[in-house]
Write an enzyme that holds these catalytic residues in place. Structure first.
Site, mmCIF file in Angstrom:
data_model
loop_
_atom_site.group_PDB
_atom_site.id
_atom_site.type_symbol
_atom_site.label_atom_id
_atom_site.label_comp_id
_atom_site.label_asym_id
_atom_site.label_seq_id
_atom_site.Cartn_x
_atom_site.Cartn_y
_atom_site.Cartn_z
ATOM 1 N N SER A 45 -135.081 -16.418 -3.753
ATOM 2 C CA SER A 45 -135.589 -17.360 -4.751
ATOM 3 C C SER A 45 -136.112 -16.605 -5.977
ATOM 4 O O SER A 45 -135.748 -16.893 -7.127
ATOM 5 C CB SER A 45 -136.704 -18.197 -4.114
ATOM 6 N N ASP A 98 -131.888 -22.657 -7.053
ATOM 7 C CA ASP A 98 -133.241 -22.363 -6.576
ATOM 8 C C ASP A 98 -134.151 -23.565 -6.769
ATOM 9 O O ASP A 98 -134.995 -23.857 -5.914
ATOM 10 C CB ASP A 98 -133.829 -21.145 -7.301
ATOM 11 N N ARG A 126 -137.379 -26.752 0.471
ATOM 12 C CA ARG A 126 -138.186 -25.894 1.350
ATOM 13 C C ARG A 126 -139.633 -26.362 1.394
ATOM 14 O O ARG A 126 -140.294 -26.310 2.432
ATOM 15 C CB ARG A 126 -138.129 -24.445 0.859
ATOM 16 N N LYS A 157 -133.919 -15.780 -9.932
ATOM 17 C CA LYS A 157 -134.436 -16.162 -11.249
ATOM 18 C C LYS A 157 -134.584 -14.941 -12.156
ATOM 19 O O LYS A 157 -134.325 -15.000 -13.349
ATOM 20 C CB LYS A 157 -135.784 -16.873 -11.093
ATOM 21 N N HIS A 215 -142.969 -9.662 -12.381
ATOM 22 C CA HIS A 215 -143.105 -10.926 -11.661
ATOM 23 C C HIS A 215 -144.127 -10.784 -10.552
ATOM 24 O O HIS A 215 -144.104 -9.826 -9.790
ATOM 25 C CB HIS A 215 -141.760 -11.345 -11.063
HETATM 26 N N1 URA Z 1 -142.045 -17.873 -5.723
HETATM 27 C C1 URA Z 1 -140.769 -18.265 -5.917
HETATM 28 O O1 URA Z 1 -140.279 -18.297 -7.026
HETATM 29 N N2 URA Z 1 -140.044 -18.606 -4.836
HETATM 30 C C2 URA Z 1 -140.527 -18.570 -3.587
HETATM 31 O O2 URA Z 1 -139.805 -18.875 -2.662
HETATM 32 C C3 URA Z 1 -141.864 -18.164 -3.409
HETATM 33 C C4 URA Z 1 -142.590 -17.814 -4.497
#
Ligand code: URA
Ligand code: CA
Length: 433
Positions: free
Chosen positions: A183, A161, A168, A187, A82
């Site tokens: 966040s 999220d 946010r 995931k 990621h």
């Molecule tokens: N990428 C994400 O998935 N969440 C964040 O808060 C920032 C970058």
């Protein structure tokens, strides 16, 4: 429990219990806690921070707010990668087939781009016919058969999220380390990987503008991964200038094809080897990073990685004739060069601003409902440290409108030419704990 008491506790610098955090996340996901209270809570976190225990509790509560993917019917150790976001970051398109071609199963769920950052799904959709919506059973079958599939995130993956991120985004609470860490990791955990390689970017094109913040974010995510029993490591990479030479969806698919054929930009291929070696070692397919890198170099040079890419594209419905003749993907009406006004060395190529220039052409979205023009974007002919002569092309603009005055001006403002420069390192640091 009352939401207002929890907001007050955090506002005053207190530490919430696991039960309190689970209650908040569940209540917000179920629409029992309103946006205005959650906004106040997020702002309190922004200023007061969270302990590792709080971040872990929040991450797990978010991960379990929806579906958690079970990849146990895929043989082997599933490793996910990621990136925290970049400009021209073509790595997933290359890494997925590259590591799959040495036997690492890649069951990847990717996201779309927003603002100046690109997204792997948009790039893949630049290939006519390619399907990113694949049912879970079919996804698992594809990975068992081909070792690789890259699909869109299921709608019910970490719904907490999804709601929190949208909130946010409009309450100036995106750039908070505990909120970004929870966040991303929620995931990754919900997507079912056994091990996780994080590419934490730093520089103008990244969330974390300086390496110290990037290090803190990386360490936080690695600790959460370990507490959640997923082997996790992070690479802190430089995103002060874009990665590779192409920015834009079709242009990046072409760049990925060229890289898989052995003709990629040096920084992009190096990034793929660095991240890929970590994935191969975590998947137990090599005993050392050196051995992993040799396996990857051999897979790339022999053409096996490129064959794997074609298999991946074909098995998700993509038209492979475009992969074999990638110039068919480059359909922008205009190719307009931006010329250097003086001779010297390129000292600055500001990643986020060049990402915005590509977005203005139609390569990215300002808001999440914007349509994308796959054909447009930028091709960089010079990177930081390269010599340039006055009148030489710095960038080519691929556009579907001939009026590119505003885009050209933005590009010119964000490329500097000087006498000498210290080239930024590609990799700042590796974080394993
Ligand atoms: N990428 C994400 O998935 N969440 C964040 O808060 C920032 C970058
Ligand atoms: Ca690129």
């Amino acid at each position: 429990m009352r939401t207002v008491d929890l907001i007050e506790k955090k506002r005053n610098g207190g530490q919430l219990t696991q039960q309190e955090i689970e209650w908040l996340i569940k209540g917000y996901t179920n629409d029992q806690i309103p946006d205005y209270q959650m906004s106040a809570f997020m702002m309190a976190v922004y200023f007061q921070d969270m302990t590792d225990e709080e971040i872990t509790a929040m991450t797990l509560a978010m991960a379990h707010s929806g579906e958690v993917i079970d990849l146990s019917s895929i043989d082997g150790i599933k490793v996910d990668k990621h990136s925290t976001g970049g400009v021209g970051d073509t790595t997933t398109l290359i890494l997925a087939p590259l590591v799959a071609s040495v036997g690492v199963p890649v069951a990847k769920m990717s996201g779309r781009g927003l603002g100046y950052t690109g997204g792997t799904l948009d790039k893949l959709e630049a290939i006519p016919g390619f399907k990113i919506e694949v049912p879970e059973a079919e996804f698992i079958r594809l990975v068992n058969e081909n070792q690789v599939a890259v699909i869109g995130q299921s709608g019910n993956l970490a719904p907490a999220d999804k709601k929190l991120y949208a909130l946010r985004d409009v309450t100036a609470t995106v750039s908070s380390i505990p909120l970004i860490a929870s966040s991303i990791m929620s995931k990754k955990i919900a997507a079912g990987a056994d091990a996780i390689v994080l590419d934490v970017t730093t520089g103008e094109g990244a969330f974390m503008k300086n390496p110290e913040d990037a290090r803190r974010l990386a360490k936080t995510m690695v600790r959460i991964g370990k507490l959640a029993k997923r082997q996790t490591m992070a690479v802190i990479s430089d995103m002060s200038q874009p990665l590779g030479e192409a920015i834009g969806n079709s242009l990046e698919v072409v760049e990925a094809i060229e890289t898989l054929q052995g003709n990629g930009p040096a920084d992009l291929i190096e990034m793929c080897y660095v991240l890929g070696s970590q994935m191969v070692v975590l998947a137990n397919k090599a005993d050392s990073l050196e051995e992993a890198r040799q396996l990857l170099e051999e897979a790339l040079q022999s053409g096996r990685a490129f064959e794997k890419f074609k298999t991946m594209i074909a098995s998700q419905g993509g038209d492979v004739s475009y992969i074999e003749a990638p110039e068919k993907l480059l359909t922008a009406q205009y190719e307009i060069p931006v010329l250097a006004k003086e001779s010297g060395v390129v000292t600055k190529l500001v990643a986020n601003e060049l990402g915005i220039a590509a977005m203005m052409l139609g390569a990215g979205r300002r808001t999440k409902d914007d349509a994308i023009d796959y054909a447009v974007g930028l091709k960089l002919h010079k990177k930081i440290g390269d010599h340039v002569e006055a009148g030489e092309a710095l960038v080519t603009i691929y556009s579907n409108t001939s009026n590119v005055a505003e885009v050209t001006a933005l590009i010119e403002q964000n490329i500097e030419i000087g006498a000498t420069v210290v080239e930024p390192p590609l990799i700042h640091e590796m974080i394993t704990e």
